[in-house]
Design a protein around this motif. Sequence first.
Motif, PDB file in Angstrom:
ATOM      1  N   ALA A  92      19.914 -25.994  42.939  1.00 11.27           N
ATOM      2  CA  ALA A  92      20.699 -24.834  43.543  1.00 11.27           C
ATOM      3  C   ALA A  92      22.037 -25.490  43.936  1.00 11.27           C
ATOM      4  N   ALA A  93      21.898 -26.666  44.538  1.00  8.39           N
ATOM      5  CA  ALA A  93      23.291 -27.181  45.281  1.00  8.39           C
ATOM      6  C   ALA A  93      23.954 -27.624  44.045  1.00  8.39           C
ATOM      7  N   MET A  94      23.921 -28.065  43.022  1.00 10.76           N
ATOM      8  CA  MET A  94      24.789 -28.614  42.110  1.00 10.76           C
ATOM      9  C   MET A  94      25.939 -27.466  41.517  1.00 10.76           C
ATOM     10  N   PRO A  95      25.277 -26.576  41.030  1.00  7.03           N
ATOM     11  CA  PRO A  95      26.245 -25.274  40.943  1.00  7.03           C
ATOM     12  C   PRO A  95      26.859 -24.643  41.860  1.00  7.03           C
ATOM     13  N   GLY A  96      26.291 -24.783  43.168  1.00  7.38           N
ATOM     14  CA  GLY A  96      26.991 -24.365  44.569  1.00  7.38           C
ATOM     15  C   GLY A  96      28.304 -25.188  44.720  1.00  7.38           C
ATOM     16  N   MET A  97      27.745 -26.673  44.408  1.00  8.15           N
ATOM     17  CA  MET A  97      29.039 -27.395  44.820  1.00  8.15           C
ATOM     18  C   MET A  97      30.088 -27.046  43.917  1.00  8.15           C
ATOM     19  N   ALA A  98      29.988 -26.746  42.513  1.00  7.44           N
ATOM     20  CA  ALA A  98      30.955 -26.362  41.622  1.00  7.44           C
ATOM     21  C   ALA A  98      31.753 -25.265  42.133  1.00  7.44           C
ATOM     22  N   ILE A  99      30.895 -24.223  42.339  1.00  6.35           N
ATOM     23  CA  ILE A  99      31.710 -23.053  42.985  1.00  6.35           C
ATOM     24  C   ILE A  99      32.382 -23.423  44.462  1.00  6.35           C
ATOM     25  N   LEU A 100      32.070 -24.042  45.110  1.00  4.07           N
ATOM     26  CA  LEU A 100      32.719 -24.593  46.356  1.00  4.07           C
ATOM     27  C   LEU A 100      33.860 -25.342  45.837  1.00  4.07           C
ATOM     28  N   VAL A 101      33.944 -26.157  45.004  1.00  7.53           N
ATOM     29  CA  VAL A 101      35.194 -27.103  44.745  1.00  7.53           C
ATOM     30  C   VAL A 101      36.292 -26.192  44.140  1.00  7.53           C
ATOM     31  N   VAL A 102      35.777 -25.257  43.037  1.00  4.27           N
ATOM     32  CA  VAL A 102      36.791 -24.630  42.501  1.00  4.27           C
ATOM     33  C   VAL A 102      37.515 -23.445  43.332  1.00  4.27           C
ATOM     34  N   SER A 103      36.508 -22.727  44.230  1.00  2.31           N
ATOM     35  CA  SER A 103      37.038 -21.838  45.378  1.00  2.31           C
ATOM     36  C   SER A 103      38.133 -22.622  46.176  1.00  2.31           C
ATOM     37  N   LEU A 104      37.788 -23.705  46.575  1.00  4.07           N
ATOM     38  CA  LEU A 104      38.725 -24.395  47.486  1.00  4.07           C
ATOM     39  C   LEU A 104      40.075 -24.885  46.489  1.00  4.07           C
ATOM     40  N   GLY A 105      39.918 -25.182  45.336  1.00  6.04           N
ATOM     41  CA  GLY A 105      40.890 -25.362  44.666  1.00  6.04           C
ATOM     42  C   GLY A 105      41.859 -24.141  44.327  1.00  6.04           C
ATOM     43  N   PHE A 106      41.398 -22.896  44.287  1.00  5.68           N
ATOM     44  CA  PHE A 106      42.325 -21.840  43.960  1.00  5.68           C
ATOM     45  C   PHE A 106      42.589 -21.304  45.457  1.00  5.68           C
ATOM     46  N   ASN A 107      42.259 -21.608  46.644  1.00  3.60           N
ATOM     47  CA  ASN A 107      42.746 -21.345  47.890  1.00  3.60           C
ATOM     48  C   ASN A 107      44.071 -22.135  48.201  1.00  3.60           C
ATOM     49  N   LEU A 108      43.507 -23.642  47.926  1.00  7.07           N
ATOM     50  CA  LEU A 108      44.764 -24.503  48.228  1.00  7.07           C
ATOM     51  C   LEU A 108      46.042 -23.983  47.290  1.00  7.07           C
ATOM     52  N   LEU A 109      45.715 -23.971  46.017  1.00  7.00           N
ATOM     53  CA  LEU A 109      46.986 -23.426  45.201  1.00  7.00           C
ATOM     54  C   LEU A 109      47.450 -22.346  45.570  1.00  7.00           C
ATOM     55  N   GLY A 110      46.825 -21.360  45.962  1.00  6.83           N
ATOM     56  CA  GLY A 110      47.078 -20.033  46.519  1.00  6.83           C
ATOM     57  C   GLY A 110      48.217 -20.450  47.747  1.00  6.83           C
ATOM     58  N   ASP A 111      48.009 -21.058  48.583  1.00  6.52           N
ATOM     59  CA  ASP A 111      48.548 -21.544  49.882  1.00  6.52           C
ATOM     60  C   ASP A 111      49.811 -21.971  49.374  1.00  6.52           C
ATOM     61  N   GLY A 112      49.769 -23.044  48.532  1.00  8.73           N
ATOM     62  CA  GLY A 112      50.837 -23.891  47.903  1.00  8.73           C
ATOM     63  C   GLY A 112      52.021 -22.712  47.255  1.00  8.73           C
TER      64      GLY A 112
END
Lengths: 249, 308, 278
Positions: free
Chosen positions: B276-296
């Motif tokens: 469960a943790a590995m796909p969870g990590m993928a979701i976390l990283v991509v979500s974070l990426g979009f949030n950082l991108l959006g802020d920028g």
Amino acid sequence: MTAALLAEKVEVVFDQFRALKGVSVEVHPGESFGLVGESGSGKSTLLRAIAGLAPVASGSITVTGKPLGRRRDKAFYRQVQMVFQDPYGSLHPRQTVDRLLQEPLAVHGIGDSETRIRRALEEVGLSSGFRFRYSHQLSGGQRQRVAIARALILEPSILLLDEPTSALDASVQAEVLNLLEQVRRDRKLTYLMVSHDLAVINHMCERLMVMQNGESVEQLTAADLVSHNVAQDYTRRLLKASEGFVRVG
Amino acid sequence: MSAPDISEMGWREWLLSERPQSRSQARLGRAYMTWRRFTANQLAVIGLFIILALVFVAIFAGLLAPYSPVVGDLRGARLLPPDWAHWMGTDDQGRDILSRVIYGSRLTLYVIVLVALIAAPIGLIVGTVAGYAGGWTDAILMRITDIFLAFPKLILALAFVAALGPGIENAIIAIAITSWPPYARIARAETLMVRNSDYIKAVEIMGASPGRIIMRHIMPMCISSLIVRVTLDMAGIIIIAAGLGFLGLGAQPPLPEWGAMIASGRRFILDQWWVAAMPGMAILVVSLGFNLLGDGLRDALDPRSSGQ
Amino acid sequence: MSGNLLEVDNLKVRFPTRTGVIEAVRGVSFSLGRERLGIVGESGSGKSQTGRAIMGLTDPRAEVTADRLEFDGIDLLSLPARERRALRGKRVAMILQDPKYSLDPVISIGRQIVETLRTHEKVSKAEARERALDMLAAVQIRDPKRVFDLYPHEVSGGMGQRAMIAMMLIAGPELLIADEPTSALDVTVQLDVLAILDRLVAERGMGLVFISHDLRLVSSFCDRVVVMYAGRVVEQLPASELANAQHPYTQGLLDCMPKIGADRHPLPVLARKAEWAA
């Protein structure tokens, strides 16, 4: 001679507020007519009512003998154009000068935009180097020149000027006023000009109307103003104020 | 005035020129200024990097994945912990989780791109039309928007999927239907701000039609705040898609959708956490990426700062 | 010339930006006694930044330097921030262009004046209220008791600017900096407000720095005029001598304004010369 512009008993009401209380004005072809007053006098509202930007509750407006309906048609806009007060607000922030000048031509399906745009810029004294700039890359005076070019590109016969220089520095104001006089002479335009500055109106217009609280105070000629031949106290106060501060005692 | 040659001044000066010589130079110059504002924010660049990595992985999934995402080794490789052969371990079907996560990026990208392409234009059109027309049109359009906003997003999406039937296409439609209302609100707010400005009045007294004014003059003013909002919403969309997958209403097995993978891993969460943790990590990283991108993007695209 | 209220010598204000340093004020010098000094210039001349630098209200990112910036013998640039704040409002006050932006919209006018007074002087609430009412009366507000309880949005522009003047003068400052105090007002209201300002400055023996773009207004209101161009002082002269101004910029500025009765078509325009800014 039919009037270029005839407004009769025009009333404008915004949410119960009577911004214009039955004002009439007649502008002859080729004439420059001024509207003077302070904020809330209704001078800009009258201009906007003519342009179709303010709701006319009653009264009639006629352009070269043709009465205007509720909706203005495209032919009207080719005859009457407007220059706004704030050159920082009247140019779209995301469009280049080129795009701004192209738009009226596109709306009216006028071809030959290349030469027209070049000619319009030349007429208002801007070099071709300005053509692809955005408005934030222009000074206030340059912006107002672009706004004038945009109004002229449809070759109207009547220009409505809403405080065209009040946001500009004095030296730039002189340049823009000279430009307005120049194009009026060249194109035989009719002006209806709004300003709070009596001196500007006196300089630009042959006749004028003083307004207060949505009503006409009196109509004068420029010569009346120079000789202080005025009937109303309010006009006298405006005249006095335009002379600067006078220390009492 | 003679146009200075590009080679004489170098690209930078050409782009930053205060007196562009052509339409394309003006446009590129503006884009370059935006890019400079964007890159000034390092976190945003990291976000952009993450998203570009996601796109890269999705495109080259076939080359990058070491194993098949759907066929596993049921006999010899069930529920193996992460090691050198299987970097993220294997699941209960003996499938390599890394390969599934890599292929799953395609589904994730598919979902967000389609949702953005459906929801953002709907919101933009509804919002600008409502804002510019005002009166009855505004009232009706915005009350419809309010009805959609009144439901929690996931619940509404669930209802739609339940009605349409499970599957990834239906999940996309359901998410799109539930995510346009905030965009309509934003577009309407921006429209109300600009519709009384002199530059819109100036187009009106050219005799331009309302449709033209909305399309060519109002929409460009709304688009940047909309892009920012859509980017920031991407994280939420991924999570809703994953949530639908988790509930068995999104992508169906054996599709390697990240949410569905977490769902199938929850049975072993205590003993075989990696499932469960590995796909969870993928979701976390991509979500974070979009949030950082959006802020920028918010800083870079803000029309109010474009003067300087 | 010591004993002056304000000494400004070689004042510079620089704004570092991504594309380089913008020098808004480039070496401005003048001194002020208990008199009315006008600073005139067009937008971008640095006149407002000069006023802000004296008040200590410059953007924190900017760099302010001067060989001398003294108020009543106090070196303003080396003064600790706390003492500078105490000075501001108490001994030096500033009036800004638009009262809409300088009055707090959620506090009644009366309370704002009372609070200004009580931050600078230890007075009882009742006394502060009395003095605030007196001050409102002094700026010729006809019904001070009613205006006292009004909020800034409930009064007209002219009334708001009077309230602003009342608030700024309540603590009895010795130096008043007025940045375009009447530019947002109608012409007839403008003169009323100026008359009030004029009387108060004269009665209280204050020094006044009057910053404006309007050369004619300044020359009719002030004793002395400083003309600024591109961050520098191009000319200083007594207001009565304005007609005999030496610098072509001053002359041009005076000349290019339309006047009632002067039939000049086209208007003379200002031919800017690069050496003015040098």
